[in-house]
Design an enzyme around this catalytic site. Structure first.
Site, PDB file in Angstrom:
ATOM      1  N   LYS A 207      -5.101  33.574  -1.715  1.00 47.25           N
ATOM      2  CA  LYS A 207      -5.544  34.726  -2.512  1.00 47.25           C
ATOM      3  C   LYS A 207      -5.377  36.071  -1.795  1.00 47.25           C
ATOM      4  CE  LYS A 207      -8.897  32.342  -5.430  1.00 47.25           C
ATOM      5  NZ  LYS A 207     -10.230  32.471  -6.039  1.00 47.25           N
TER       6      LYS A 207
ATOM      7  N   ASP B 116     -11.730  36.720 -11.799  1.00 47.34           N
ATOM      8  CA  ASP B 116     -13.049  36.101 -11.584  1.00 47.34           C
ATOM      9  C   ASP B 116     -14.173  37.026 -12.054  1.00 47.34           C
ATOM     10  OD1 ASP B 116     -12.210  33.694 -10.566  1.00 47.34           O
ATOM     11  OD2 ASP B 116     -12.206  34.386  -8.488  1.00 47.34           O
TER      12      ASP B 116
END
Ligand code: ATR
Length: 276
Positions: free
Chosen positions: A65, A102
């Protein structure tokens, strides 16, 4: 056929193929979503080859990420705030766009469960437990909401102070030892630590300090009902499990790659629950 992927190392555990595969099948779209295992040293080459390989984009999971954050041509505000990318796509000019869904995954599930006005101004504070990547995503999402105060309690205080830096006018680091006072003014409590996960110790906090109208959320979804959520529900609190965030964070990517906004249905939830 439109192609998308999830990349990680390892990747066998990812539930994303099941989520996107379900949407592709139920919407009858001509697309594919594949899992790809790429070692950290090969990730740069993987990113550079995406366009030639014919991918519209994909999801990024551990440990890539941060590398996706560095490797994207353009970053969304959410990705910048969180410092990590979980969703890649190409814009009209062919640039690789790094986003982090998210944050919106958490708030979308919050709205779906409690209604959009739960965190109206003056309703009370949001108290976040933990200050890792998941906490950063939850805070990033909540900063787009009304001016509720966000209190972050973490065992290691330097990390909660770093998160408070996202917006010092609204986010405060509080001592883990001072948690009881913070809980007394809470409208929403969110556990973002790994405590309560299968195989990990339980979270030990004094729920009796929470106001009766405080909702309790956990980002842990294995087990689906964590000891924290079970105890909160037994005390009459509204509870929000961690699976909703996982499902809702998948929506923006799917829409961007395949051109249709998918819906998080009970059927999809049941499919994933059966696999937990
Ligand atoms: P993620 O990116 O999933 O949020 P992480 O960065 O490893 O994962 O963060 C895990 C969080 O759980 C951290 O807030 C961690 O606290 P520290 O920053 O002090 O490490 C918290 N955590 C993990 N085990 C804990 C424990 N036994 N007691 C209290 N907090 C714990």
């Amino acid at each position: 056929m439109i192609k998308a992927f999830v990349v990680g190392h390892p990747i066998a555990h990812s539930r994303s193929p099941m989520i996107h595969g379900h949407w592709l099948a139920t919407l009858g779209l001509d697309g594919s979503y594949e899992r790809i295992d790429v070692a950290p040293e090969d990730f740069g080459t993987f990113l550079r080859g995406l366009k030639a390989d014919g991918f519209a984009g994909g999801n990024v999971t551990l440990p890539h990420k941060e590398a996706a954050f560095t490797g994207a041509d353009v970053l969304t505000d959410a990705a910048r705030r969180i410092g990590a990318v979980n969703t890649l796509s190409f814009d009209g000019q062919g640039r690789l766009v790094g986003d982090n869904t998210d944050a919106v995954g958490f708030t979308a599930h919050l709205d779906e469960t409690l209604g959009p006005d739960w965190l109206s101004v003056d309703a009370g504070d949001v108290v976040i437990l933990g200050a890792g990547g998941a906490a950063r995503a939850v805070v990033a999402g909540l900063l787009d909401r009304p001016a509720t105060r966000i209190l972050v309690a973490n065992r290691t205080r330097s990390r909660s102070e770093a998160i408070a830096g996202l917006d010092p006018t609204r986010v405060e680091a509080v001592d883990w030892d001072g948690l009881d006072d913070a809980l007394r003014g809470a409208r929403l409590l969110v556990n973002t630590t790994s405590l309560g996960m299968t195989g990990k110790p339980q979270l030990d906090i004094a729920l009796e300090n929470l106001p009766a109208d405080c909702a309790v959320a956990d980002i842990v979804y294995s087990p689906l009902e964590t000891p924290l959520l079970a105890a909160a529900a037994a005390r009459g609190h509204r509870v929000i499990d961690g699976l909703g965030m996982l499902l809702h964070q998948a929506v923006p990517g799917f829409e961007r790659w395949f051109g249709t906004r998918p819906v998080v249905t009970r059927e999809l939830r049941a499919l994933i629950v059966a696999d937990l």
